[in-house]
Design a protein around this motif. Structure first.
Motif, PDB file in Angstrom:
ATOM      1  N   PHE A 597     -38.495  75.520  24.947  1.00 44.59           N
ATOM      2  CA  PHE A 597     -37.028  75.540  24.874  1.00 44.59           C
ATOM      3  C   PHE A 597     -36.629  75.250  23.433  1.00 44.59           C
ATOM      4  O   PHE A 597     -37.463  74.838  22.622  1.00 44.59           O
ATOM      5  N   GLU A 598     -35.373  75.494  23.108  1.00 48.97           N
ATOM      6  CA  GLU A 598     -34.925  75.105  21.782  1.00 48.97           C
ATOM      7  C   GLU A 598     -34.455  73.653  21.815  1.00 48.97           C
ATOM      8  O   GLU A 598     -34.033  73.145  22.858  1.00 48.97           O
ATOM      9  N   MET A 599     -34.558  72.984  20.672  1.00 49.44           N
ATOM     10  CA  MET A 599     -34.163  71.587  20.571  1.00 49.44           C
ATOM     11  C   MET A 599     -32.886  71.498  19.749  1.00 49.44           C
ATOM     12  O   MET A 599     -32.877  71.857  18.560  1.00 49.44           O
ATOM     13  N   PRO A 600     -31.788  71.025  20.353  1.00 50.07           N
ATOM     14  CA  PRO A 600     -30.501  70.988  19.655  1.00 50.07           C
ATOM     15  C   PRO A 600     -30.516  70.003  18.488  1.00 50.07           C
ATOM     16  O   PRO A 600     -31.268  69.036  18.452  1.00 50.07           O
ATOM     17  N   ARG A 601     -29.613  70.263  17.552  1.00 49.59           N
ATOM     18  CA  ARG A 601     -29.495  69.409  16.374  1.00 49.59           C
ATOM     19  C   ARG A 601     -28.586  68.206  16.620  1.00 49.59           C
ATOM     20  O   ARG A 601     -28.723  67.169  15.967  1.00 49.59           O
ATOM     21  N   SER A 602     -27.649  68.336  17.559  1.00 49.44           N
ATOM     22  CA  SER A 602     -26.682  67.265  17.772  1.00 49.44           C
ATOM     23  C   SER A 602     -26.196  67.294  19.213  1.00 49.44           C
ATOM     24  O   SER A 602     -26.288  68.317  19.897  1.00 49.44           O
ATOM     25  N   MET A 603     -25.654  66.162  19.656  1.00 52.77           N
ATOM     26  CA  MET A 603     -25.059  66.128  20.991  1.00 52.77           C
ATOM     27  C   MET A 603     -23.791  66.966  21.042  1.00 52.77           C
ATOM     28  O   MET A 603     -23.435  67.495  22.100  1.00 52.77           O
ATOM     29  N   GLU A 604     -23.116  67.112  19.912  1.00 51.80           N
ATOM     30  CA  GLU A 604     -21.933  67.981  19.886  1.00 51.80           C
ATOM     31  C   GLU A 604     -22.333  69.420  20.224  1.00 51.80           C
ATOM     32  O   GLU A 604     -21.646  70.114  20.983  1.00 51.80           O
ATOM     33  N   ALA A 605     -23.466  69.855  19.683  1.00 52.40           N
ATOM     34  CA  ALA A 605     -23.945  71.209  19.989  1.00 52.40           C
ATOM     35  C   ALA A 605     -24.320  71.335  21.456  1.00 52.40           C
ATOM     36  O   ALA A 605     -24.077  72.371  22.087  1.00 52.40           O
ATOM     37  N   VAL A 606     -24.882  70.280  22.019  1.00 49.08           N
ATOM     38  CA  VAL A 606     -25.234  70.285  23.447  1.00 49.08           C
ATOM     39  C   VAL A 606     -23.984  70.425  24.290  1.00 49.08           C
ATOM     40  O   VAL A 606     -23.935  71.219  25.252  1.00 49.08           O
ATOM     41  N   GLU A 607     -22.969  69.651  23.964  1.00 43.19           N
ATOM     42  CA  GLU A 607     -21.751  69.646  24.771  1.00 43.19           C
ATOM     43  C   GLU A 607     -20.956  70.933  24.639  1.00 43.19           C
ATOM     44  O   GLU A 607     -20.188  71.283  25.539  1.00 43.19           O
ATOM     45  N   GLU A 608     -21.150  71.658  23.550  1.00 44.43           N
ATOM     46  CA  GLU A 608     -20.395  72.892  23.348  1.00 44.43           C
ATOM     47  C   GLU A 608     -21.082  74.118  23.942  1.00 44.43           C
ATOM     48  O   GLU A 608     -20.447  75.150  24.124  1.00 44.43           O
ATOM     49  N   GLN A 609     -22.370  74.021  24.271  1.00 48.55           N
ATOM     50  CA  GLN A 609     -23.056  75.199  24.799  1.00 48.55           C
ATOM     51  C   GLN A 609     -22.601  75.472  26.234  1.00 48.55           C
ATOM     52  O   GLN A 609     -21.999  74.608  26.885  1.00 48.55           O
ATOM     53  N   VAL A 610     -22.877  76.680  26.720  1.00 44.56           N
ATOM     54  CA  VAL A 610     -22.470  77.102  28.058  1.00 44.56           C
ATOM     55  C   VAL A 610     -23.667  76.944  28.987  1.00 44.56           C
ATOM     56  O   VAL A 610     -24.765  77.440  28.692  1.00 44.56           O
ATOM     57  N   ALA A 611     -23.471  76.277  30.124  1.00 40.76           N
ATOM     58  CA  ALA A 611     -24.583  75.789  30.941  1.00 40.76           C
ATOM     59  C   ALA A 611     -25.536  76.872  31.410  1.00 40.76           C
ATOM     60  O   ALA A 611     -26.736  76.636  31.532  1.00 40.76           O
TER      61      ALA A 611
END
Length: 637
Positions: A597-611
């Protein structure tokens, strides 16, 4: 959005070509032995010379309504101490407390999920005792024992079991990290051999949910974020478990959680109300179906629906196990699945788990009665109720005319056919002495241990510090594991990082403990370390060159570690010895894994992605498929 290589699609096609469909032996191929003989007292359904369909016809004709109802349930039970039938664990049944024996001889259940681990010989002895107890029932229907995954280091109650004596592999993420269907088939074949030895004939796996929401609580037991890679893995696993066709040396598979649990809202687990929604706001449902299409094409025998309910699709917003347009319409009619659908555990009844009453997972139909829920599950097209023993509800539905007995016959026939195909009616016992020799034998253990090492994923390696050479330094500091592992290698252990030439830090992807004790067993919530933890890590990194080893049961958000650590590994379930062997290149061991899987850079990026959308986090720290190789030659010690 990152698009993975089309190579996985080609790999999937070739994998499917190698996996013949499992199928029953047709009656036309059987010898024309008559169903009865004037000189024989063997009941036709117990006569191994007859065709399976003839035996099924005879058995169904003899069954009472209560006996049919018993087949529609599978319940978790423990193996008793020293291989005995457990008589202490109580199962609440309408005010009564039942143990294992009454579940078989009173409730007439014949499907169970063994939820603990004993030494192999004791497990086999317990299994034989269970089968002898089943022989005392009127129809002598053999018991089918299932198991959640038990071959990995990770131990999450409700989704996997401690490995005990069984061979020890990484979680399935680690199998995916090596991108090898051949390894996946070998892995499943080893599990099959060990399961057969102790009498386990149904594997509650593979879990082929696609991790498109990075916070997904059960990511560790999946194959990652790429649907086509997951599809290639499931084809190989089904072949390894079942063989070229389901038979006496097969373990049947329960592929889960249809149509995919990856798009969980905020990644929360669907055992709980906070995780009841699968959201499809990116319109990527078909992406999540790719592995299930492959599993069906490969002959997967059973499928388990997800607890969740769909949000943002054309389907009713009720849990998948109650959802007729999904189970009958999508799974059976559109995808062509003809096998067994077994619900996930606890759709009907509120149950006490670790001392807390957990509500039935009747998401979207919470206000219905237990009787109404049972009818909805049957009407949806589900064949078996997981984690329940409410046989009286089924009897009531038939007696009161809400469900015809012929509807029960459809599911009972499938469930009994599975027993016949597995050979349980004709050879229900195992050799307990042989089980001790098979389970965890040196060859199986070696393959598991090698896979732990191979699956390691090297994320950073500053100045090619790895692999460490004996001449690089001889004083080491360990955090996150017992320093005796270093002492056993004749390495000098120091008591503070300032005294060390190198530091080792073993840690795991962060998570938040939420809610009930049962819920706290599932890794939900944030993926980053808090400020206190980051400061402690930074102090260690500033004290000495630190090699970090992190368990990636979810995609951790760790840019600060990637920046400050001398080197960073990810693993998916591995021993300390496996880690140290890779660090020092002992016996040539080196990291071969690539991120599943890809590893996000920030929690902001996690929260903005579409599930439900894959590979859509902005500027990921590490992309899917990342993994470095050693370029520094090692020196022999």
């Amino acid at each position: 959005m990152f698009t993975p290589s089309a190579a996985w699609s080609n790999l999937l096609v070739s994998a499917i070509a190698l996996a013949p469909l499992a199928s029953a032996v047709p009656c036309s191929s059987c010898s024309p032995t008559p169903s009865t003989s004037p000189n024989s007292t063997i009941l036709p359904y117990l006569n191994s010379q007859l065709c399976i369909q003839d035996r099924l016809d005879d058995l169904l004709s003899r069954m009472t309504l209560e006996e049919k109802a018993g087949q529609l349930f599978i319940k978790q039970i423990p193996a008793g101490i020293n291989g005995t039938i457990d008589s202490t664990t109580l199962v609440l049944d309408q005010g009564r407390n039942l143990t294992t024996a009454p579940l078989i001889n009173e409730k007439l259940l014949s499907h169970f999920n063994v939820n603990n681990a004993l030494p192999a010989k004791q497990m086999a002895e317990w299994y034989n005792r269970i089968q002898r107890l089943a022989l005392e029932t009127r129809l002598q229907i053999p018991v089918t024992i299932a198991s959640d995954p038990r071959h990995a280091f990770a131990d999450t109650v409700g989704s996997s079991i401690a490995s005990g004596q069984f061979s020890k592999f990484p979680e399935s993420l680690g199998i995916a990290a090596l991108r090898s269907p051949e390894l996946a088939e070998q892995y499943a074949t080893i599990i099959r051999e060990e399961y057969l030895a102790v009498g386990i004939r149904s594997a509650l796996q593979p879990q082929i949910d696609v991790v498109t929401e990075p916070r997904m609580a059960r990511s560790g037991q999946t194959f990652g974020e790429d649907a086509n890679l997951t599809a290639s893995m499931v084809v190989a696993l089904i072949k390894g478990f079942q063989g070229t066709e389901l038979g006496h040396t097969s373990v049947t598979t329960v592929t889960k959680h249809f149509p995919g649990a990856g798009p969980a809202r905020n990644g929360n687990d669907s055992h709980f109300a906070t995780g009841k929604d699968n959201t499809y706001f990116g319109d990527f449902l078909n992406y999540h179906l790719i592995p299930f299409r492959a599993a069906i094409a490969a002959g997967g025998r059973q499928i388990m629906p997800s607890y969740a309910r769909p949000i943002g699709t054309k389907y009713p917003e009720v849990a998948f196990g109650f959802n007729k347009p999904v189970i009958t319409g999508l799974l059976r009619e559109e995808l062509g699945f003809e096998g067994i659908v077994v619900s996930d555990w606890g759709l009907i009844t509120d149950q006490a788990i670790i001392g807390v009453i957990e509500p039935a997972r009747a998401w979207g139909v919470e206000n219905t009665t237990e009787l109404e829920r049972a009818k909805m599950v049957l009407d949806a097209g589900v064949d078996q109720f997981g984690g329940e023993i409410r046989t009286e509800l089924i009897v009531q539905l038939v007696i009161e005319g809400h469900v015809p007995e012929s509807r029960l016959d459809v599911s009972v026939r499938k469930l009994l056919e599975e027993k016949f195909l597995l050979g349980l009616f004709d050879n229900r016992f195992v050799d307990a002495e042989a089980a001790e020799r098979v389970v965890g034998n040196p060859y199986f253990a070696r393959i598991g241990n090698e896979t732990q090492r191979r699956a390691y994923t090297l994320l950073t390696n500053k100045q090619d510090i790895l692999p460490l050479r004996p001449t690089d330094g001889n004083k080491f500091y360990a955090q996150g594991f017992n320093s005796s592992y270093l002492s056993a290698r004749n390495l000098t252990v120091v008591d503070s990082p300032e005294k060390a030439d190198f530091c080792f830090l073993r840690t795991a992807t962060p998570w938040e403990a939420r809610g009930s004790p049962f819920r706290q067993r599932y890794h939900e919530g944030r993926l980053d370390f808090n400020a206190t933890e980051r400061a402690a890590h930074s102090a260690l990194f500033n004290s000495c060159p630190t090699i970090v080893d992190i368990l990636l049961d979810r995609p951790a958000v760790i840019p600060e570690i990637a920046e400050e650590a001398a080197a960073l590994f990810g693993h998916y379930g591995a021993s300390v010895d496996a880690f140290l062997d890779v660090v020092f290149n002992k016996d040539g061991w080196k990291p071969e894994g690539r991120l599943p899987f890809e590893m996000p850079r920030s929690m902001e990026a996690v929260e903005e992605q579409v599930a439900d959308v894959p590979f859509d986090t902005v500027d990921p720290l590490f992309r899917f498929g990342h993994g470095l190789n050693y370029t520094r030659p090692a020196l022999c010690s």
